[in-house]
Scaffold this active site. Structure first.
Site, PDB file in Angstrom:
ATOM      1  N   GLY A   1      -4.120 -16.812   5.224  1.00 15.30           N
ATOM      2  CA  GLY A   1      -3.564 -18.018   5.810  1.00 15.30           C
ATOM      3  C   GLY A   1      -3.471 -19.093   4.438  1.00 15.30           C
ATOM      4  O   GLY A   1      -3.352 -20.338   4.971  1.00 15.30           O
TER       5      GLY A   1
ATOM      6  N   GLY B   1       0.380 -13.874   1.112  1.00 14.10           N
ATOM      7  CA  GLY B   1       1.122 -13.176   1.700  1.00 14.10           C
ATOM      8  C   GLY B   1       2.112 -13.845   2.722  1.00 14.10           C
ATOM      9  O   GLY B   1       3.320 -14.239   2.331  1.00 14.10           O
TER      10      GLY B   1
ATOM     11  N   ASN C   1       1.715  -8.168  13.110  1.00  9.73           N
ATOM     12  CA  ASN C   1       2.857  -7.142  12.380  1.00  9.73           C
ATOM     13  C   ASN C   1       1.902  -5.557  12.609  1.00  9.73           C
ATOM     14  O   ASN C   1       0.815  -5.696  12.763  1.00  9.73           O
ATOM     15  CB  ASN C   1       2.650  -7.380  11.007  1.00  9.73           C
ATOM     16  CG  ASN C   1       1.283  -6.904  10.139  1.00  9.73           C
ATOM     17  OD1 ASN C   1       1.435  -5.762   9.637  1.00  9.73           O
ATOM     18  ND2 ASN C   1       0.521  -7.699   9.789  1.00  9.73           N
TER      19      ASN C   1
ATOM     20  N   SER D   1       0.828  -1.094   0.015  1.00  9.43           N
ATOM     21  CA  SER D   1      -0.039  -0.101  -0.118  1.00  9.43           C
ATOM     22  C   SER D   1       0.637   1.338   0.075  1.00  9.43           C
ATOM     23  O   SER D   1       1.815   1.323   0.729  1.00  9.43           O
ATOM     24  CB  SER D   1      -0.895  -0.220   1.309  1.00  9.43           C
ATOM     25  OG  SER D   1      -1.703  -0.975   1.471  1.00  9.43           O
TER      26      SER D   1
ATOM     27  N   CYS E   1      -6.685  -1.545   7.228  1.00 10.71           N
ATOM     28  CA  CYS E   1      -5.299  -1.850   7.881  1.00 10.71           C
ATOM     29  C   CYS E   1      -5.733  -1.608   9.663  1.00 10.71           C
ATOM     30  O   CYS E   1      -6.100  -0.572   9.995  1.00 10.71           O
ATOM     31  CB  CYS E   1      -4.182  -0.760   7.712  1.00 10.71           C
ATOM     32  SG  CYS E   1      -2.782  -1.003   8.891  1.00 10.71           S
TER      33      CYS E   1
ATOM     34  N   GLY F   1       3.179  -0.242   9.780  1.00  4.81           N
ATOM     35  CA  GLY F   1       2.683   1.339   9.800  1.00  4.81           C
ATOM     36  C   GLY F   1       2.840   1.858   8.462  1.00  4.81           C
ATOM     37  O   GLY F   1       2.915   3.164   8.202  1.00  4.81           O
TER      38      GLY F   1
HETATM   39  C1  SIN Z   1       1.012  -2.209   7.695  1.00  3.60           C
HETATM   40  O1  SIN Z   1       1.867  -1.324   6.697  1.00  3.60           O
HETATM   41  O2  SIN Z   1       1.239  -2.009   9.010  1.00  3.60           O
HETATM   42  C2  SIN Z   1      -0.050  -3.344   7.413  1.00  3.60           C
HETATM   43  C3  SIN Z   1      -0.806  -2.744   6.315  1.00  3.60           C
HETATM   44  C4  SIN Z   1      -2.366  -3.155   6.341  1.00  3.60           C
HETATM   45  O3  SIN Z   1      -2.372  -4.131   7.053  1.00  3.60           O
HETATM   46  O4  SIN Z   1      -3.051  -2.937   5.518  1.00  3.60           O
END
Ligand code: SIN
Length: 306
Positions: free
Chosen positions: A245, A266, A69, A46, A129, A72
């Site tokens: 998953g 992913g 995770n 993104s 997110c 950010g």
């Molecule tokens: C992230 O960059 O922290 C994850 C992005 C997401 O979960 O959409």
């Protein structure tokens, strides 16, 4: 017809396996490498108007069942990402390129999308997110009106298909999915990470992520993702891309039976490497041939017959 060929709206895919947003999707060289390993489409990490360094490390930690995770939404900003995406002109003939974009206003989404519109095949709007700040991410996707407004304004201002990636962290995902569909979404990606969650190091007592809270991804969220795909398939009529998953062809089949027309991989790349695309494709071909199917699309939504 190729036995794995499928489509998402007007986007034709030689196989249903797409690279999920967030993994290996920032540089042209890593995206090309994933296509060379068999991905049928690529979703970028993104990005938005301005560069962001995201949260401080540790940002991604393996835990039992997958990862937690909190990256950010780090990204180089649309101007720099544009230069990378330009290098993928030839790769796009083999595997469509989908730009995952985020922002905190209609204006930011539109400007980011318009900058890259001519060099990508579709958009995936990240309104999901779970640990984003400043009105980005799930701040939008937890609210059906905000989701409607963002999706409809992007649709009015670009001519490429618009896919919307939804968060499972809501009371009723079908309500948000219907809002996205009513706003003109061409397809839905289900689901972004679950949570946010928290893990703590037992020696120090310190949260293992610098941002403390983070989204859960990987095999532990598969049953939730499958439930979301199943429910949304029953309540909408646009194609669904399943993610959450998927490690092997059996996981892939479950998502297709639940109603997915395509799939994203992913976290499993972190465990099994990019070769996972070719492996799952080959196993799906063998399964379809052994069971007497002509094309994978014959299996979409099979679980709804029962
Ligand atoms: C992230 O960059 O922290 C994850 C992005 C997401 O979960 O959409």
């Amino acid at each position: 017809m190729n036995i794995l060929e499928t489509e998402i709206s007007q986007i034709k895919l030689k196989n249903p396996l797409m690279l999920a947003a967030g993994i290996l999707g920032t540089t042209a060289s890593s995206m090309k490498m994933v296509v060379n390993n068999g991905a049928g489409a690529i979703v970028t990490k993104s990005f938005t108007q301005e560069a962001s360094s995201g949260y401080k490390n540790p940002t991604v930690v393996k835990i039992e069942g997958g990862v937690i995770n909190s990256v950010g939404l780090s990204n180089p900003g649309v101007e720099a990402e544009y230069e990378e995406l330009l290098k993928l002109e030839n790769t796009r003939k083999d595997a469509p390129l989908i730009a995952s974009i985020y922002g905190n206003s209609e204006d930011v989404f539109i400007k980011t999308a318009q900058k890259v519109e001519d060099i990508v095949d579709a958009f995936e709007l990240n309104v999901s997110c779970p640990h984003a700040k400043n009105g980005c991410g799930a701040n939008i996707g937890e609210n059906s009106k905000l989701t409607y407004d963002i999706v409809s304004s992007v649709k009015e201002n670009v001519n490429k298909p618009v896919i919307v990636k939804l968060t499972p962290n809501v009371t009723d995902i079908t309500e948000i999915a219907c809002s996205a569909q009513d706003a003109g979404a061409d397809a839905l990606t289900l689901i972004n990470s679950v949570g946010p969650g928290l893990r703590i190091d037992i020696k120090t007592g310190r949260p293992i992520l610098n941002n403390k809270f983070g989204g859960l991804a990987g095999p532990m969220i598969k049953p939730i993702a499958l439930r979301c795909v199943y429910q949304v398939y029953e309540n909408t009529s646009i194609p669904i891309i399943g993610v959450g998953g998927i490690r092997n062809y059996k996981d892939a089949l479950e998502f297709i039976y639940a109603g997915a027309s395509a799939l994203q991989i992913g976290t499993s790349i972190m465990y099994n490497g990019p070769e996972i695309f070719n492996q799952i494709n080959q196993d799906l071909i063998d399964f379809l041939k052994n069971e007497g199917y002509n094309n994978i699309k014959e299996l979409i939504g099979k679980a709804h017959k029962f």
